[in-house]
Enzyme design. Sequence first.
Site, PDB file in Angstrom:
ATOM      1  N   LEU A   1       0.806  -1.216   0.000  1.00  0.00           N
ATOM      2  CA  LEU A   1       0.000   0.000   0.000  1.00  0.00           C
ATOM      3  C   LEU A   1       0.841   1.269   0.000  1.00  0.00           C
ATOM      4  CD1 LEU A   1      -2.943  -1.002   2.350  1.00  0.00           C
ATOM      5  CD2 LEU A   1      -2.961  -0.772  -0.145  1.00  0.00           C
TER       6      LEU A   1
ATOM      7  N   THR B   1      -7.923 -13.477   6.495  1.00  0.00           N
ATOM      8  CA  THR B   1      -8.845 -12.351   6.651  1.00  0.00           C
ATOM      9  C   THR B   1      -9.064 -11.651   5.315  1.00  0.00           C
ATOM     10  OG1 THR B   1      -7.142 -10.691   7.102  1.00  0.00           O
ATOM     11  CG2 THR B   1      -7.935 -11.982   8.986  1.00  0.00           C
TER      12      THR B   1
ATOM     13  N   HIS C   1      -8.223  -8.776   4.608  1.00  0.00           N
ATOM     14  CA  HIS C   1      -7.133  -7.826   4.369  1.00  0.00           C
ATOM     15  C   HIS C   1      -6.455  -8.061   3.011  1.00  0.00           C
ATOM     16  CE1 HIS C   1      -4.151  -4.872   5.507  1.00  0.00           C
ATOM     17  NE2 HIS C   1      -3.177  -5.731   5.239  1.00  0.00           N
TER      18      HIS C   1
END
Length: 172
Positions: free
Chosen positions: A75, A104, A106
């Site tokens: 990111l 998850t 994510h």
Amino acid sequence: MGTPNRPSSIRPLTNGSRIREYQPTLDGTGLTVAVVMSRFNQDIGEGLLSACTSELVRLGVAEAAITVATVPGALEIPLALQTMARSARYEALIALGAVIRGETYHFEIVANDSCRALMEVQLASGVPVANGILTCEDDDQAVARMHLKGIDCARAAVEMANLLRLVREHTQ
């Protein structure tokens, strides 16, 4: 396999045709390239980086014309590339990293948002960005893909930098 020569003009698509075609070229001579690599999943990132920089040099990009920066994760790559694009020092940019699926949601966020942001950098700046952020189910997939993906990114960056240079030369 040698590197093709950089074309000096656009050539006809077919003999006698008025349609002209920009010829792709992988000659990196004279190009400046920046690479941003995520340190998350660092072993994969370093494998991508090694393959990518070796291919850039093989294509004729001078070692002194390659800049490498590392960031914490996928990111953070777009912001570093955006800053590099705005510097007007680079004709091509490359993003390298690996996002490995976990347990998850994510994974989806990082994979989708990093890809979207790379596209935004490219379109806003006019500097091509080769996306070498692997999105894999597991480490084995990433290891299996890293070498070829690093090479592919180097080739895409050089080809796109040459194409944009050629288009600009013929539209001035």
